[in-house]
Scaffold this motif. Structure first.
Motif, PDB file in Angstrom:
ATOM      1  N   GLN A  39       2.110   4.871  -2.524  1.00 20.47           N
ATOM      2  CA  GLN A  39       0.749   4.700  -1.998  1.00 20.47           C
ATOM      3  C   GLN A  39      -0.283   5.017  -3.087  1.00 20.47           C
ATOM      4  O   GLN A  39      -1.248   4.280  -3.266  1.00 20.47           O
ATOM      5  CB  GLN A  39       0.539   5.595  -0.777  1.00 20.47           C
ATOM      6  N   TYR A  40      -0.052   6.101  -3.814  1.00 20.30           N
ATOM      7  CA  TYR A  40      -0.994   6.498  -4.854  1.00 20.30           C
ATOM      8  C   TYR A  40      -1.068   5.458  -5.971  1.00 20.30           C
ATOM      9  O   TYR A  40      -2.157   5.030  -6.357  1.00 20.30           O
ATOM     10  CB  TYR A  40      -0.615   7.865  -5.437  1.00 20.30           C
ATOM     11  N   ILE A  41       0.078   5.051  -6.489  1.00 19.36           N
ATOM     12  CA  ILE A  41       0.038   4.127  -7.629  1.00 19.36           C
ATOM     13  C   ILE A  41      -0.401   2.724  -7.221  1.00 19.36           C
ATOM     14  O   ILE A  41      -0.861   1.969  -8.062  1.00 19.36           O
ATOM     15  CB  ILE A  41       1.364   4.082  -8.418  1.00 19.36           C
ATOM     16  N   SER A  42      -0.281   2.394  -5.935  1.00 15.07           N
ATOM     17  CA  SER A  42      -0.757   1.079  -5.496  1.00 15.07           C
ATOM     18  C   SER A  42      -2.279   0.987  -5.589  1.00 15.07           C
ATOM     19  O   SER A  42      -2.833  -0.107  -5.610  1.00 15.07           O
ATOM     20  CB  SER A  42      -0.301   0.776  -4.070  1.00 15.07           C
ATOM     21  N   GLN A  43      -2.950   2.128  -5.690  1.00 17.52           N
ATOM     22  CA  GLN A  43      -4.401   2.157  -5.797  1.00 17.52           C
ATOM     23  C   GLN A  43      -4.875   2.223  -7.251  1.00 17.52           C
ATOM     24  O   GLN A  43      -6.059   2.107  -7.516  1.00 17.52           O
ATOM     25  CB  GLN A  43      -4.947   3.350  -5.014  1.00 17.52           C
ATOM     26  N   ASN A  50       2.664  -3.722 -11.096  1.00 21.50           N
ATOM     27  CA  ASN A  50       4.070  -3.317 -11.008  1.00 21.50           C
ATOM     28  C   ASN A  50       4.528  -3.031  -9.580  1.00 21.50           C
ATOM     29  O   ASN A  50       5.707  -2.741  -9.364  1.00 21.50           O
ATOM     30  CB  ASN A  50       4.313  -2.064 -11.846  1.00 21.50           C
ATOM     31  N   MET A  51       3.625  -3.093  -8.627  1.00 20.26           N
ATOM     32  CA  MET A  51       3.952  -2.698  -7.254  1.00 20.26           C
ATOM     33  C   MET A  51       5.107  -3.484  -6.622  1.00 20.26           C
ATOM     34  O   MET A  51       5.961  -2.870  -5.990  1.00 20.26           O
ATOM     35  CB  MET A  51       2.714  -2.763  -6.357  1.00 20.26           C
ATOM     36  N   PHE A  91       2.609   9.539 -13.953  1.00 23.50           N
ATOM     37  CA  PHE A  91       1.675   8.592 -13.352  1.00 23.50           C
ATOM     38  C   PHE A  91       0.989   9.074 -12.083  1.00 23.50           C
ATOM     39  O   PHE A  91       0.072   8.432 -11.608  1.00 23.50           O
ATOM     40  CB  PHE A  91       2.407   7.280 -13.005  1.00 23.50           C
ATOM     41  N   GLY A  92       1.468  10.159 -11.498  1.00 24.27           N
ATOM     42  CA  GLY A  92       0.972  10.593 -10.202  1.00 24.27           C
ATOM     43  C   GLY A  92      -0.349  11.328 -10.258  1.00 24.27           C
ATOM     44  O   GLY A  92      -0.925  11.528 -11.339  1.00 24.27           O
TER      45      GLY A  92
END
Length: 101
Positions: A39-43, A50-51, A91-92
């Motif tokens: 959820q975090y990296i999708s933003q 890369n999603m 990345f988080g």
């Protein structure tokens, strides 16, 4: 005869439900944290492209965990959690989470 089948069904249920519950318990944190990470990296603009691959890898991993023998699932989840922890550190989010502790 009908009572015999009910007895067998209840016995099977009583032996499989605790196994499923322990599997869910052993991997619950990993699945929850992986969902948060996704959820975090999708933003993040730099990671959005890369999603599809990231989501597909997570879903494949989840299926493998759930189909693995019960004795192997905790080991697999612990390994996956370590990998997720590494990804999260790179990345988080920078605030403290379960993975960053």
């Amino acid at each position: 005869m009908k009572q015999c089948w009910w007895g067998v069904a209840l016995l099977l249920l009583s032996t499989t439900l605790p196994a499923q519950a322990s599997t869910a318990h052993a991997c619950r944190v990993y699945f929850k944290e992986a969902d948060k990470f996704i959820q975090y990296i999708s933003q993040r603009e730099d990671l959005k492209h890369n999603m599809p691959e990231i989501k597909a890898n997570f879903e494949q991993s989840k299926k493998q965990i759930m189909t693995a023998p019960l004795a192997d699932q905790k080991v697999i989840c612990d390994k996956e959690m370590q990998e997720l922890n590494s990804l999260n550190k790179m990345f988080g989010p920078k605030e403290e989470t379960v993975l960053n502790k």
